[in-house]
Every structure is written in structure tokens, then in C-alpha cells.
Design a protein around this motif. Structure first.
Motif, PDB file in Angstrom:
ATOM      1  N   ASP A   1       0.901  -1.095  -0.038  1.00 20.22           N
ATOM      2  CA  ASP A   1       0.052   0.035   0.034  1.00 20.22           C
ATOM      3  C   ASP A   1       0.870   1.365   0.001  1.00 20.22           C
ATOM      4  OD1 ASP A   1      -2.186  -1.394   0.167  1.00 20.22           O
ATOM      5  OD2 ASP A   1      -3.200  -0.797   1.979  1.00 20.22           O
TER       6      ASP A   1
ATOM      7  N   ARG B   1       2.423   1.687  -3.354  1.00 14.39           N
ATOM      8  CA  ARG B   1       1.701   2.350  -4.253  1.00 14.39           C
ATOM      9  C   ARG B   1       1.245   3.746  -4.160  1.00 14.39           C
ATOM     10  NH1 ARG B   1      -2.866  -2.511  -4.235  1.00 14.39           N
ATOM     11  NH2 ARG B   1      -3.833  -1.231  -5.975  1.00 14.39           N
TER      12      ARG B   1
ATOM     13  N   THR C   1       2.450   6.976  -6.767  1.00 13.45           N
ATOM     14  CA  THR C   1       1.429   7.943  -7.121  1.00 13.45           C
ATOM     15  C   THR C   1       2.043   9.433  -6.797  1.00 13.45           C
ATOM     16  OG1 THR C   1      -0.364   6.350  -6.740  1.00 13.45           O
ATOM     17  CG2 THR C   1      -1.062   8.677  -6.671  1.00 13.45           C
TER      18      THR C   1
ATOM     19  N   LEU D   1      -6.044   6.015  12.733  1.00  9.50           N
ATOM     20  CA  LEU D   1      -5.812   5.471  11.192  1.00  9.50           C
ATOM     21  C   LEU D   1      -4.675   4.458  11.356  1.00  9.50           C
ATOM     22  CD1 LEU D   1      -5.709   8.968   9.605  1.00  9.50           C
ATOM     23  CD2 LEU D   1      -7.394   7.376   9.288  1.00  9.50           C
ATOM     24  N   SER D   2      -4.753   3.519  10.188  1.00 12.25           N
ATOM     25  CA  SER D   2      -3.690   2.730  10.021  1.00 12.25           C
ATOM     26  C   SER D   2      -2.579   3.383   9.576  1.00 12.25           C
ATOM     27  CB  SER D   2      -4.179   1.880   8.872  1.00 12.25           C
ATOM     28  OG  SER D   2      -4.295   2.148   7.835  1.00 12.25           O
TER      29      SER D   2
ATOM     30  N   SER E   1      -3.085   4.360   5.894  1.00 13.35           N
ATOM     31  CA  SER E   1      -3.942   5.408   5.440  1.00 13.35           C
ATOM     32  C   SER E   1      -3.317   6.545   5.874  1.00 13.35           C
ATOM     33  CB  SER E   1      -5.339   5.417   6.440  1.00 13.35           C
ATOM     34  OG  SER E   1      -6.052   4.304   6.114  1.00 13.35           O
TER      35      SER E   1
ATOM     36  N   SER F   1      -0.814   7.699   3.059  1.00 13.14           N
ATOM     37  CA  SER F   1      -1.761   8.061   1.909  1.00 13.14           C
ATOM     38  C   SER F   1      -2.164   9.508   2.021  1.00 13.14           C
ATOM     39  CB  SER F   1      -2.744   7.130   1.780  1.00 13.14           C
ATOM     40  OG  SER F   1      -2.309   5.851   1.424  1.00 13.14           O
ATOM     41  N   ILE F   2      -2.686   9.907   3.231  1.00  7.18           N
ATOM     42  CA  ILE F   2      -3.538  11.296   3.286  1.00  7.18           C
ATOM     43  C   ILE F   2      -2.316  12.151   3.514  1.00  7.18           C
ATOM     44  CG2 ILE F   2      -4.615  12.483   5.174  1.00  7.18           C
ATOM     45  CD1 ILE F   2      -6.176   9.805   5.986  1.00  7.18           C
TER      46      ILE F   2
ATOM     47  N   ASP G   1      -0.993  12.914   0.070  1.00  7.64           N
ATOM     48  CA  ASP G   1      -1.886  13.698  -0.754  1.00  7.64           C
ATOM     49  C   ASP G   1      -1.859  15.234  -0.344  1.00  7.64           C
ATOM     50  OD1 ASP G   1      -4.441  13.782  -2.563  1.00  7.64           O
ATOM     51  OD2 ASP G   1      -5.322  14.353  -1.097  1.00  7.64           O
TER      52      ASP G   1
ATOM     53  N   ASP H   1      -8.942  -1.012   7.933  1.00  7.15           N
ATOM     54  CA  ASP H   1      -8.294   0.147   7.655  1.00  7.15           C
ATOM     55  C   ASP H   1      -9.516   1.320   7.249  1.00  7.15           C
ATOM     56  OD1 ASP H   1      -5.929  -0.973   7.778  1.00  7.15           O
ATOM     57  OD2 ASP H   1      -5.170  -0.467   6.137  1.00  7.15           O
TER      58      ASP H   1
ATOM     59  N   ALA I   1     -10.717   4.503   9.367  1.00  4.25           N
ATOM     60  CA  ALA I   1     -10.591   5.946   8.436  1.00  4.25           C
ATOM     61  C   ALA I   1     -11.988   6.469   8.519  1.00  4.25           C
ATOM     62  CB  ALA I   1     -10.076   5.744   6.949  1.00  4.25           C
TER      63      ALA I   1
ATOM     64  N   ILE J   1      -7.900  10.144  -8.441  1.00  4.19           N
ATOM     65  CA  ILE J   1      -6.803  10.758  -7.398  1.00  4.19           C
ATOM     66  C   ILE J   1      -5.677  10.907  -8.230  1.00  4.19           C
ATOM     67  CG2 ILE J   1      -5.718  10.543  -5.344  1.00  4.19           C
ATOM     68  CD1 ILE J   1      -7.977   9.012  -4.091  1.00  4.19           C
TER      69      ILE J   1
ATOM     70  N   ASN K   1      -1.716   5.671 -11.127  1.00  2.19           N
ATOM     71  CA  ASN K   1      -2.869   5.875 -10.478  1.00  2.19           C
ATOM     72  C   ASN K   1      -3.346   4.195  -9.811  1.00  2.19           C
ATOM     73  OD1 ASN K   1      -3.875   5.030 -12.798  1.00  2.19           O
ATOM     74  ND2 ASN K   1      -5.597   6.529 -12.643  1.00  2.19           N
ATOM     75  N   HIS K   2      -2.663   3.588  -9.498  1.00  2.00           N
ATOM     76  CA  HIS K   2      -2.941   2.484  -8.755  1.00  2.00           C
ATOM     77  C   HIS K   2      -2.911   2.253  -7.355  1.00  2.00           C
ATOM     78  CE1 HIS K   2      -2.588   1.116 -13.103  1.00  2.00           C
ATOM     79  NE2 HIS K   2      -1.631   1.717 -13.064  1.00  2.00           N
ATOM     80  N   LEU K   3      -3.480   2.918  -6.754  1.00  2.00           N
ATOM     81  CA  LEU K   3      -3.690   3.027  -5.224  1.00  2.00           C
ATOM     82  C   LEU K   3      -4.406   2.206  -4.730  1.00  2.00           C
ATOM     83  CD1 LEU K   3      -4.722   6.827  -4.713  1.00  2.00           C
ATOM     84  CD2 LEU K   3      -2.423   5.887  -3.870  1.00  2.00           C
ATOM     85  N   SER K   4      -4.152   1.386  -3.329  1.00  2.00           N
ATOM     86  CA  SER K   4      -5.181   0.541  -2.955  1.00  2.00           C
ATOM     87  C   SER K   4      -6.253   1.327  -2.646  1.00  2.00           C
ATOM     88  CB  SER K   4      -4.376  -0.214  -1.740  1.00  2.00           C
ATOM     89  OG  SER K   4      -4.532   1.031  -0.535  1.00  2.00           O
TER      90      SER K   4
ATOM     91  N   ARG L   1      -7.948   0.984   0.074  1.00  2.00           N
ATOM     92  CA  ARG L   1      -7.626   1.648   1.527  1.00  2.00           C
ATOM     93  C   ARG L   1      -7.037   2.822   1.444  1.00  2.00           C
ATOM     94  NH1 ARG L   1      -6.455  -3.584   0.713  1.00  2.00           N
ATOM     95  NH2 ARG L   1      -4.469  -3.265  -0.136  1.00  2.00           N
ATOM     96  N   SER L   2      -6.384   3.130   0.455  1.00  2.00           N
ATOM     97  CA  SER L   2      -5.717   4.504   0.484  1.00  2.00           C
ATOM     98  C   SER L   2      -6.647   5.555  -0.294  1.00  2.00           C
ATOM     99  CB  SER L   2      -4.250   4.333  -0.493  1.00  2.00           C
ATOM    100  OG  SER L   2      -3.390   3.738   0.176  1.00  2.00           O
TER     101      SER L   2
ATOM    102  N   SER M   1      -8.986   6.580   2.182  1.00  2.00           N
ATOM    103  CA  SER M   1      -8.660   7.664   3.185  1.00  2.00           C
ATOM    104  C   SER M   1      -8.366   8.806   2.546  1.00  2.00           C
ATOM    105  CB  SER M   1      -7.271   6.925   3.616  1.00  2.00           C
ATOM    106  OG  SER M   1      -7.348   5.798   4.367  1.00  2.00           O
ATOM    107  N   ILE M   2      -7.809   8.890   1.440  1.00  2.00           N
ATOM    108  CA  ILE M   2      -7.705  10.246   0.649  1.00  2.00           C
ATOM    109  C   ILE M   2      -8.734  11.124   0.451  1.00  2.00           C
ATOM    110  CG2 ILE M   2      -6.777  11.285  -1.427  1.00  2.00           C
ATOM    111  CD1 ILE M   2      -4.358   8.973  -1.136  1.00  2.00           C
TER     112      ILE M   2
ATOM    113  N   ASP N   1     -10.422  12.579   3.532  1.00  2.00           N
ATOM    114  CA  ASP N   1      -9.578  13.737   3.986  1.00  2.00           C
ATOM    115  C   ASP N   1      -9.988  14.809   3.220  1.00  2.00           C
ATOM    116  OD1 ASP N   1      -7.574  14.692   5.776  1.00  2.00           O
ATOM    117  OD2 ASP N   1      -6.511  14.976   3.959  1.00  2.00           O
TER     118      ASP N   1
END
Lengths: 189, 189
Positions: A36, A39, A43, A172-173, A176, A179-180, A183, B36, B40, B163, B170-173, B175-176, B179-180, B183
Motif C-alpha cells: 500500500d 503504491r 502515485t 488511522l492505520s 491510511s 496516503s493522506i 496527498d 483500515d 478511516a 486521485i 494511479n494504482h492506489l489500494s 484502502r488508500s 482514506s484520501i 480527507d
């Protein structure tokens, strides 16, 4: 941001971190933290995703997982995953990370900790974003388990603010949180 | 935002979704998607996190995992996790979700899809955020595997923008991505 993009690395620390009672522990590497965060890093243009544990067997395990995707069968069937996991480097200590980052960029990176609790040396997201865009090299540290040990928090150049949604819940994990934060600093909104 | 906070639910769809070649498939529930996304969701004030699969054995498995944390041993040792996973509801179809959301809020929620590819009915994050703050009830749909099936994408009220970080990756999980997006819509920056 320079034409070459931001200079930003991420490190996931498995030791020294704290457990729920605040004791210093080492945590186990998990497969999905590798995937995760790689990835998300891919990104947002993270250069290297450092995975840090002093446990040699854990490093060996992580190396086998990463190798499956970067050199083995996985990368053939999923080239996107190969691209993402190729930015992982596994090492034993934070000192090794600092040395590697310095060697790579030929200058010292600013090191920011992340923490679910407020810190005294907090630097806001807008400020960090602006400095990144100005070309300042940065390394973001993320703790597993219940977070980075006090000795790590005390040695960094600053700490990013805790991520708040609404209310008091901030568990949060780490997947997460990474990722946040990427971003907030690097997202194209 | 009303004094009661936003009216927002999230649904994680395991069928119908697409695989890497665009075929309609059902995907398997994973433990970490439950944890996760619940964590979130709890951080950002999501009311219900709907986990959707038509496979009865998968629903039973998910129910056992959630029960461990909400009623079993896990919740005793980790009350934060109990609080997060308590918002999960497991159901068989998206229709059940829509019925449940309508019953709960006594009005139809606006349904937004999320997708890593651009869609023709895209609605920007600032617009959606403003409508949420105005009290409009919303349901966000997230697809597992390679994303929501075309029939789901065609039936929603709008689609959130993909995103983007920097570059084309653009291959986020999922879960990500959850979360994004939470947010972006609900974070206290």
C-alpha cells in the motif's frame, strides 16, 4: 517544484516504536504495508520507500516479498505493482536511511516525524508543501505499532500535525496516514 | 455542516466489479479492508461502512471478523478498534445498501462512484464538500479489484475525480483511496 519533481522519501520504522503502554518494541513487517505504501509513494512521486527493521530475518522476508514483484513472477503479471515496489529499500537502522538519503541527493534531507499526538515542534502542511515545491529534500518518518519512539521524535527537524477528521478518534492505520499525508503535500487537486 | 455532523456513508463493493481485463467478477473480502476503512471512516465521521458481497460464506466470514472486535475478545483489548468496526454493516447487494441508507436518514442519499479513470459525470471535491456541509446525505461507492462495474458507474448520481499525484501512476489500494477521499471531503486541515 523543480522540473525533476519533489525530493521526498518515506521511511517506515519497525524499531524503535512504542506499544500501547508506551514501551519500546520492535514490530513485525507486514505484506500490505509494503504494497500500500509503495503504491501511494509511486502515485505521489516518492523517490525511495525505506523499510527499516534491525531484525535480519524480517529483512530477509521483506526482501523475498519485494523480489517476487520486482524480479519474480508477480512483476510479470502485474507491471504496475513492479513499478511501485521497485522503490522499496530495506535496511536495518534509521542511520542507514539518513546515510543513503544524503548519498543519493548529495545534501542532508530535512527529517519530519509523523505522530497521532500533537508535538512541540509541529510544522504545518502548507509550510512543508511550500518548502517541498522550493526543492528542499525531505524524509518523512512513519512509525508502526503505536508510533515512533520518543528518541526518534526528539531527533527530527520537525513533526507534521496529527491528522484530524471530526471528533476525537485518531487511530488511522499507518497505510491510511501515509496516503493522506502524501496527498496533503503532493496531491493534484 | 449541521450540528450533527455530515451525513455520509461508504460502501465497499465486491460484486459487480471488474478484473484487469474488464470482465465482471466478484472479489474476496479481505481483513484489512474491513479494518483500515472502518478506522478511516471513524476518523472522518462516516456513519455506516457497508461491506457488500452476494457470497453468503464471505458475509459469514466478514461477520466473524467484525464480531471478534465488536463483541468478542478483540474489543476488550482494543476498544478503539471496537469503536471503528462497530460501524460496519455487511449485506448482499447495493440495493440493500440504498434501502438501508434511505430508511436510516428518511431521504434518498446522493450516490457518488469513485474511479481511477475519468468519467463523464464527474463532480469536483470542492463541490461535493460544500454540499456535504450543507447537509446533503451522501453514499460513496468504492470498488475492489480493478474497480466498479460499468452498470454501477452508469447508475450513480455522479463520480468523484480520479486521485492524481504527479505522473501517470494511479494504482492506489482501495484502502488508500478511501482514506484520501475522506480527507479531501472531511479533513480538518
Amino acid at each position: 517544484m523543480g522540473s525533476a519533481g519533489p525530493l521526498i522519501d518515506v521511511a517506515l520504522i519497525h524499531y524503535p516504536v512504542v506499544n500501547r503502554t508506551g514501551e519500546i518494541i520492535g514490530s513485525a513487517i507486514t505484506n500490505l504495508d509494503l504494497h500500500d505504501i509503495a503504491r501511494a509513494g509511486c502515485t505521489y512521486g516518492v523517490d525511495t520507500y525505506w523499510v527499516v527493521t534491525p531484525d535480519a530475518q524480517q529483512r530477509e522476508l521483506a526482501g523475498q516479498i519485494v523480489g517476487h514483484w520486482t524480479q519474480g513472477y508477480g512483476g510479470g503479471v502485474n507491471p504496475d505493482r513492479k513499478q511501485a515496489l521497485s522503490r522499496i529499500r530495506i535496511c536495518a537502522t534509521l542511520d542507514e536511511v539518513l546515510q543513503g538519503v544524503g548519498d543519493k541527493w548529495q545534501q542532508k534531507a530535512t527529517v519530519f516525524a509523523t505522530c497521532a499526538r500533537p508535538a512541540s515542534n509541529t510544522v504545518g502542511y502548507a509550510d512543508v508543501q511550500s518548502r517541498l515545491r522550493g526543492g528542499e529534500p525531505m524524509l518523512l518518518l512513519f512509525g508502526t505499532a503505536w508510533g515512533l519512539a520518543p528518541e526518534v521524535m526528539a531527533a527530527v527537524d520537525g513533526t507534521l500535525p496529527p491528522i484530524r477528521g471530526c471528533g476525537e478518534f485518531n487511530h488511522l492505520s499507518v497505510r491510511s496516514a501515509v496516503s493522506i499525508i502524501l496527498d496533503r503535500l503532493l496531491g493534484d487537486r
